[in-house]
Design an enzyme around this catalytic site. Structure first.
Site, PDB file in Angstrom:
ATOM      1  N   THR A  39       2.011 -14.327   0.927  1.00 50.96           N
ATOM      2  CA  THR A  39       2.355 -15.384   1.885  1.00 50.96           C
ATOM      3  C   THR A  39       1.523 -15.639   3.103  1.00 50.96           C
ATOM      4  O   THR A  39       1.016 -14.737   3.765  1.00 50.96           O
ATOM      5  CB  THR A  39       3.800 -15.172   2.417  1.00 50.96           C
ATOM      6  OG1 THR A  39       4.641 -15.001   1.317  1.00 50.96           O
ATOM      7  CG2 THR A  39       4.279 -16.367   3.179  1.00 50.96           C
ATOM      8  N   ASP A  45       2.950 -21.379   2.152  1.00 56.90           N
ATOM      9  CA  ASP A  45       2.268 -21.588   0.872  1.00 56.90           C
ATOM     10  C   ASP A  45       3.332 -21.405  -0.217  1.00 56.90           C
ATOM     11  O   ASP A  45       4.512 -21.293   0.090  1.00 56.90           O
ATOM     12  CB  ASP A  45       1.108 -20.591   0.723  1.00 56.90           C
ATOM     13  CG  ASP A  45       1.604 -19.183   0.465  1.00 56.90           C
ATOM     14  OD1 ASP A  45       1.145 -18.534  -0.475  1.00 56.90           O
ATOM     15  OD2 ASP A  45       2.500 -18.730   1.228  1.00 56.90           O
ATOM     16  N   ARG A  54       2.997 -19.176  -3.259  1.00 57.04           N
ATOM     17  CA  ARG A  54       2.706 -18.162  -4.292  1.00 57.04           C
ATOM     18  C   ARG A  54       3.603 -16.946  -4.121  1.00 57.04           C
ATOM     19  O   ARG A  54       3.764 -16.446  -3.006  1.00 57.04           O
ATOM     20  CB  ARG A  54       1.246 -17.732  -4.187  1.00 57.04           C
ATOM     21  CG  ARG A  54       0.877 -16.560  -5.096  1.00 57.04           C
ATOM     22  CD  ARG A  54      -0.572 -16.183  -4.960  1.00 57.04           C
ATOM     23  NE  ARG A  54      -1.432 -17.152  -5.639  1.00 57.04           N
ATOM     24  CZ  ARG A  54      -2.754 -17.030  -5.711  1.00 57.04           C
ATOM     25  NH1 ARG A  54      -3.361 -16.006  -5.148  1.00 57.04           N
ATOM     26  NH2 ARG A  54      -3.471 -17.942  -6.327  1.00 57.04           N
ATOM     27  N   LYS A  97       9.504 -21.177  -0.106  1.00 49.99           N
ATOM     28  CA  LYS A  97       9.647 -20.194   0.960  1.00 49.99           C
ATOM     29  C   LYS A  97      10.295 -20.739   2.221  1.00 49.99           C
ATOM     30  O   LYS A  97      10.464 -20.002   3.188  1.00 49.99           O
ATOM     31  CB  LYS A  97       8.267 -19.627   1.310  1.00 49.99           C
ATOM     32  CG  LYS A  97       7.595 -19.034   0.102  1.00 49.99           C
ATOM     33  CD  LYS A  97       6.323 -18.336   0.452  1.00 49.99           C
ATOM     34  CE  LYS A  97       5.571 -18.002  -0.815  1.00 49.99           C
ATOM     35  NZ  LYS A  97       4.349 -17.272  -0.611  1.00 49.99           N
ATOM     36  N   GLY A 152       7.578 -11.379   2.639  1.00 48.68           N
ATOM     37  CA  GLY A 152       8.059 -10.028   2.372  1.00 48.68           C
ATOM     38  C   GLY A 152       8.622  -9.942   0.976  1.00 48.68           C
ATOM     39  O   GLY A 152       8.167 -10.622   0.070  1.00 48.68           O
ATOM     40  N   SER A 162       0.773 -11.974   4.874  1.00 48.07           N
ATOM     41  CA  SER A 162      -0.570 -11.388   4.702  1.00 48.07           C
ATOM     42  C   SER A 162      -1.659 -12.360   5.128  1.00 48.07           C
ATOM     43  O   SER A 162      -2.746 -11.954   5.502  1.00 48.07           O
ATOM     44  CB  SER A 162      -0.759 -10.980   3.247  1.00 48.07           C
ATOM     45  OG  SER A 162      -0.504 -12.086   2.420  1.00 48.07           O
ATOM     46  N   ASP A 205      -6.805 -15.653   1.828  1.00 46.51           N
ATOM     47  CA  ASP A 205      -5.982 -14.480   1.553  1.00 46.51           C
ATOM     48  C   ASP A 205      -5.658 -14.456   0.065  1.00 46.51           C
ATOM     49  O   ASP A 205      -5.232 -15.468  -0.487  1.00 46.51           O
ATOM     50  CB  ASP A 205      -4.695 -14.553   2.390  1.00 46.51           C
ATOM     51  CG  ASP A 205      -3.750 -13.431   2.051  1.00 46.51           C
ATOM     52  OD1 ASP A 205      -2.537 -13.678   2.000  1.00 46.51           O
ATOM     53  OD2 ASP A 205      -4.225 -12.302   1.841  1.00 46.51           O
ATOM     54  N   SER A 256      -1.894 -15.204  -0.997  1.00 42.40           N
ATOM     55  CA  SER A 256      -1.299 -16.526  -0.752  1.00 42.40           C
ATOM     56  C   SER A 256      -2.050 -17.505  -1.621  1.00 42.40           C
ATOM     57  O   SER A 256      -3.238 -17.321  -1.901  1.00 42.40           O
ATOM     58  CB  SER A 256      -1.467 -16.979   0.696  1.00 42.40           C
ATOM     59  OG  SER A 256      -1.111 -15.971   1.575  1.00 42.40           O
TER      60      SER A 256
END
Lengths: 276, 205
Positions: free
Chosen positions: A40, A56, A58, A72, A86, A168, A205, A208
């Site tokens: 995320t 995002d 994923r 999310k 998380g 992240s 990242d 994500s």
């Protein structure tokens, strides 16, 4: 012995009946597997007319992408939304539970829920579980005292700030927010900045990815824009890999016909209110 | 070695045109020994609702029994067949209750809505995080191979007969690349007016 005859209806709340067995298995060399995490990039900030939240889409299970288009941005109250990073199951359940609590609170007090209330309820719950519930949240909403954005960490600490990023990909998102955010931004500018921040996370990242979802909360309404931008289009398949019918060898076939009972459509007319 | 690969096994489900398909392998083993080739991982929870429970075999049986109990109570109380979305929420709730001492199963649910006949598939991780995509879901020890096969073979709006070929080939080719799954396959194609169950002829190694 009587307990084998008495049926145990589920009570609600957490049950720890498998813990001893699971610990034993873990000691024998069979560790528990990883749950689905949302790697995320989530972010939220205040703009001129309210609050904007972005995420995002994923969800990962170890290094595999479990869900390419997961959701999310969770609903908490008509004026409050929450982005989560998380452990995915923890986020789903925590936000569902909290939104029920907030609705009860709203009915109890007869007033629009304040963001500070949602914040307080969440942090008290997360602290109670000492960080074992892996939910990192960006809570945003608008209430009678103005727009607010807070970030809530899994151990129960919170920060109320003009702009926040979690997950992240938060470093990438924060880089964009730090250089681009200014007070009293217009909606169009705010959307562009949020899109840049989330895309920063998506492209830099590994945990994500996929698309950008946005939620814009103003005094009048909360608008969910999903997807705001399809940042990663799936490749187009060049050939068809269809197998001809009958090519799979079968050992047995059993067809169970299901009779559909007749469907009755009963129109329900407008009923006038009974004010007796 | 993860606890989810102690017994081996895999399940996948795909959406088609007015139908859904759910398939699994049939091996039951203890690490490297195979003990049975007719283990049932997919259970019928309603005429148009099937759940697959790959993972630790003892938890497969336990979760199936607990779900059957909850589902029966629901149907007695509500006097109607459960919707697949509601059932998915029920499974998620059962698994999340044991958040800190989970059951080692990763359920896959496939069904048709009892009123609108809309196809529905859903999968969960071991603590109940639901995932409801538009195409296919996979779970088990060869999940990565299944992801690869499904991404390559699945197309939208497959007729039931074509869906059967697609899901069977995806399953067989994936579990042929996994040492602890395989030894037979079973596929259920769920349509509005019938459910077709076929057992597949596969490599038995």
């Amino acid at each position: 012995m009587a307990s084998t005859k008495v049926v145990n209806l589920p009570n609600g709340g957490f049950s720890f009946e498998n813990c001893q067995r699971n610990n034993f298995m873990s000691n024998q060399g069979f560790p528990a597997p990883k749950a689905v995490k949302t790697g995320t990039t989530i972010a939220g900030f205040i703009f001129k007319d309210g609050v904007i939240l972005g995420a995002d889409t994923r969800a990962t299970e170890g290094n595999i992408v479990a869900d390419k288009n997961c959701f999310k941005l969770h609903y908490m109250a008509p004026n409050i939304y929450c982005a989560g990073a998380g452990t995915a199951a923890d986020l789903e359940m925590t936000t569902l539970q909290m939104s029920s609590q907030l609705e009860l609170h709203r009915l109890n007090t007869g007033r629009q829920v304040k963001v500070a209330t949602a914040n307080r309820l969440l942090k008290q719950m997360l602290f109670r579980y000492q960080g074992h519930i892996g939910a990192a949240l960006v809570l945003g909403g608008i209430d009678s005292s103005g727009p607010h954005v807070c970030c809530i960490y899994p151990h129960g600490s919170t920060d109320t700030l003009p702009f926040v990023a979690m997950g992240s990909g938060s470093l990438a998102a924060m880089a964009f927010l730090e250089s681009g955010w200014k007070p009293n931004m217009e909606l169009s500018e705010a959307k562009v900045l949020m899109r840049n921040a989330i895309c920063g996370g998506i492209f830099n990242d590994l945990m994500s990815g996929s698309h950008v979802d946005l939620c814009v909360i103003t005094r009048e309404k909360a608008e969910m824009i999903r997807p705001f931008e399809v940042a990663n289009v799936k490749g187009e398949r060049q050939g068809s890999y269809r197998y001809p019918r009958g090519c799979t060898a079968t050992l047995s076939t059993r067809v169970i016909p299901i009779e559909i009972e007749s469907t009755v459509v009963r129109p329900v007319g407008e009923e006038s209110m009974d004010t007796a | 070695m993860s606890i989810l690969s102690y017994n081996g096994g895999c399940v996948l489900a795909m959406k088609g045109k007015g139908c859904v398909a759910i398939a699994s392998d049939r091996r039951f083993g203890v690490q490297t020994s195979t003990l049975a080739m007719d283990f049932q991982r997919i259970f019928e929870m309603g005429p148009h609702l099937y759940i697959g429970l790959p993972g630790l075999a003892t938890d497969t049986l336990t979760v199936h029994e607990r779900l059957r109990f909850r589902l029966n109570l629901y149907e007695l109380r509500e006097s109607r067949k459960i919707k697949p979305q509601t059932f998915s929420a029920m499974v998620s709730n059962l698994l999340y209750e044991r958040r800190f001492g989970p059951y080692f199963v990763e359920p896959v649910i496939a069904g048709l809505d009892p009123v609108t006949w809309e196809p529905f598939i859903s999968a969960m991780d071991l603590i109940g995080c639901p995932n409801m995509p538009e195409d296919f879901v996979v779970a088990g020890t060869c999940a990565e191979q299944l992801f690869g096969m499904c991404e390559a073979l699945w197309e939208p709006n497959l007729e039931p007969d074509d869906l059967f070929e697609t899901i069977s080939q995806a399953l067989m080719n994936a579990f042929d690349r996994d040492a602890i799954s395989g030894w037979g396959g079973v596929v259920h194609i769920i349509e509005k007016d019938k459910v077709t169950t076929r057992t597949l002829k596969t490599r038995m190694d």
